[in-house]
Enzyme design. Sequence first.
Site, PDB file in Angstrom:
ATOM      1  N   ASP A 279       1.011  -1.193   0.028  1.00 44.77           N
ATOM      2  CA  ASP A 279      -0.042  -0.178  -0.036  1.00 44.77           C
ATOM      3  C   ASP A 279       0.968   1.319   0.004  1.00 44.77           C
ATOM      4  O   ASP A 279       2.093   1.184   0.399  1.00 44.77           O
ATOM      5  CB  ASP A 279      -0.893  -0.036   1.167  1.00 44.77           C
ATOM      6  CG  ASP A 279      -2.240   1.025   0.999  1.00 44.77           C
ATOM      7  OD1 ASP A 279      -2.112   1.623   0.032  1.00 44.77           O
ATOM      8  OD2 ASP A 279      -3.058   0.852   1.741  1.00 44.77           O
TER       9      ASP A 279
HETATM   10  C1  BGC Z   1      -4.942   3.378  -0.128  1.00 46.60           C
HETATM   11  C2  BGC Z   1      -4.801   2.382  -1.274  1.00 46.60           C
HETATM   12  C3  BGC Z   1      -4.686   3.029  -2.405  1.00 46.60           C
HETATM   13  C4  BGC Z   1      -3.506   3.767  -2.509  1.00 46.60           C
HETATM   14  C5  BGC Z   1      -3.193   4.462  -3.757  1.00 46.60           C
HETATM   15  C6  BGC Z   1      -3.767   4.150  -0.097  1.00 46.60           C
HETATM   16  O1  BGC Z   1      -3.806   5.160   0.736  1.00 46.60           O
HETATM   17  O2  BGC Z   1      -5.141   2.721   1.327  1.00 46.60           O
HETATM   18  O3  BGC Z   1      -6.402   1.512  -1.322  1.00 46.60           O
HETATM   19  O4  BGC Z   1      -4.803   2.169  -3.615  1.00 46.60           O
HETATM   20  O5  BGC Z   1      -3.472   4.710  -1.300  1.00 46.60           O
HETATM   21  O6  BGC Z   1      -4.049   5.537  -3.853  1.00 46.60           O
END
Ligand code: BGC
Length: 860
Positions: A279
């Site tokens: 993530d």
């Molecule tokens: C989120 C993810 C997301 C990523 C990119 C993170 O803060 O938890 O679900 O894909 O950001 O935007």
Amino acid sequence: MAGTPGTPPADEPSEASEASEASEASEPRKAREARKARKARKARKAREAREVDEAREAVVEAALGRLDLDAKARLLSGQDMWSLPALPEIGLRSLVMSDGPIGVRGVRWTADDPSVALPSPTALAATWDPGLARRAGVLLAQEARRKGVHVLLAPTVNLHRSPLGGRHFEAYSEDPYLTGLIGAGYVAGVQSGGVGTTVKHYVANDAETDRFTVNNLVSERALRELYLAPFEIIVENARPWGIMTAYNTVNGTTMTEHHHLVNEVLRGEWGFDGYNVSDWTAARSTKDAIEGGLDVAMPGPRTVYGAPLAQAVRGGDVEESAVDDAVRNVLRLAARVGALEGVAPAVTELPETVDGGALAREIARRSFVLVRNERGTLPLKPGTVALIGAAAREARVLGGGSATVFPPRIVSPLDGLTAALPDGAVGYAVGADPDTELAVADQGFELRAVCRDADGNVVGTGSAPSGLIQWMGSDLPDGVTHDNLHTVELTGTFTPRGTGTHTFGVKGVGAFRLTVDGTTYYDDVQRPADDDGPFEALLRAPVPRAEAELTAGETVEVSLTHVVAHPENAPMKVVGFTLAHREPQRDPDELIAEAVEAARRADTAVVVVATTDRVESEGFDRKDLVLPGRQDDLVRAVAAANPDTVVVVNSGSPVEMPWREEVAAVLLTWFPGQEGGAALADVLTGAHEPGGRLPTTWGSLADAPVTQVTPADGELHYSEGVFIGYRAWEKAGRTPSYPFGHGLGYTDWAYESVDVDGTADGTTATVRVRNTGERPGREVVQVYLAPVEPDAGRPARRLAGFADVTAAPGETAEAVVTLPRRAFEVWDEETGAWTIVKGSYEIQVGRSIADRRITATINV
Ligand code: BGC
């Protein structure tokens, strides 16, 4: 009449759950033959897939062999917010990723670059239709290709553990089986369009509070039976090309370093062969991450991989073979999506083009859950409608955070009903405005972004369709670079809709100057909260900074200047801030009185109530389940004035409805996507019946058995074990407002018979239902499995299958539901294996977990 296929997540119908092909499969023998034929087809497909896999692996291996250590380490680190570096020496193009799950935003975060917005994931799950999820996936792949995206960062398959989870709108259900089948349908659909998926967030990212640091303490049994289960089902049924490891820690190890759950369970036991991406900013250490099975650290360019990884290999801390394994996974992904030369992509024939708007509308109406409909209030009879509620005019069609996309259009309930009903039939009143926060400056604003260097010279200008600026990495206006950019000024005009005190606000971190109509109201520095991660400021509420007395229709100049600065520890450069605004606030009592008057004059009152961006979004959890502002008072007052009051609930996840017995009908519409208002008109007028069933129990917070989302001393104990959702409500002996699986259509159904055939390895329930109402309809036949001997350690019953059927009035339909072996199994913590619990089981079939109509018994 024929049942529509319930579960074709991958190319083949799943054995887990499906409806019959008409009456053909009415006899168990025929069902067995059909199953055999499917098995044979599956085996042939698997053989062909193995051959393709072998050819791909050879190319991947050859490409890997031509890379030196530095290039390999570089490939595993984001080159910016959304992409990996190209390696022309092996014919590898840059792999581009984008969020998901309800649309494909692409690499730019702006309304200039619109994307189809489908209904929220909770809505998709409420359709109980993996086939529809698959069609959603096909559309998203088409959107991804249009935007040059190879990999979608979706679906989210964490579970609705506590109703306070702020991001529940973005996940499917409290039930792992429903979640798994919807997710598998979605993944199969996206990948059938040649685009990769990234199933997230692996694992136990079920709440947002302290999400970067929380240590979730979960028993191995609860992990296996609940939280890992959707991932396992998806890996088995749809073979995803990617997975995203979560921010949180599970049982003491952060998920981006979790050797056991990644290398042993996901890859070892389940045979996952996709790539594993962190993530965003979740990768924390070079050695532990690569040894824990993390392939890619995002975003970049500053990550724990790249140069630090090459150095760790040279210093003897990390084996080069671990780097090779990760690179292999990335090259395999590239080969599948067609970004690696010398090998055919996984999909060479693209599916037919999908009409995104039409699909968004279909999914929306299929997802709406009619939980109450007294005296057949819906569909609406001819007559006048008082449409009430701020969200009826400014529809909340999607949830906030990384799931945000910018749809090309939004059909509000007011737009939808006005178009569907005769001229003059619809009147509108605000009634109550739950949005106490400032919203992105939009309505009435004409803005542009002017970029200047340190000497005040203009170096470029960018469009600003709203007050939101979010430029990531190299996504800057022409002529602008991070080196020459010193300030960004959002400047232009505002023409108010109403006369009174207009509030202007600022979201973002750093120095800002705000001027409205010639007066500078703010010239200072906004500081981040102590616990903010690098992107958290983007998720915070705007701060009110100016109050200006303005007159309706009189245009004024507005300017917000931001001095750009990048924090030392940021993985990449982002220019992000927002000019926010709020209309003059009216007296809440007056607004309610106005709505009551409108309701009294109309034949029917339709009140749209909603949550706001501050209630449901990424980055924080909810404090309660109460509708914000005066909306509860509004509904009560309107219902007292008009007995035919219909309440439309526009929220991504459960809210409390203390007035629910006082109104004629309640329709839950989730975050319904860009065509929500049109779908609402379809359902209210009766052009279509509402098709949804609850994917999650709706009840009050006081009664909800599992609510905790706030860690104590950094730890969150999942002490309820395998009892979440309906499993927990049943164990506690409590009655929710509306049970799991509940949802009314516009016709009635009689459950006539259930025949059960088979063993734990393949139990088939053949269910016959009759449409006893007056119009054609669709029914979701739900099968629950209940051990006959009570066992305190196991849920009283669990969802073990479902299928949908359609039938004309008076006709019968038949659903054949195959129960998975897992329904009879528990995870034995002593042996570390699945084990069948032998004994008698009731197969209970019905319309919800609480409305079970017929049963059969089976011994395993
Ligand atoms: C989120 C993810 C997301 C990523 C990119 C993170 O803060 O938890 O679900 O894909 O950001 O935007």
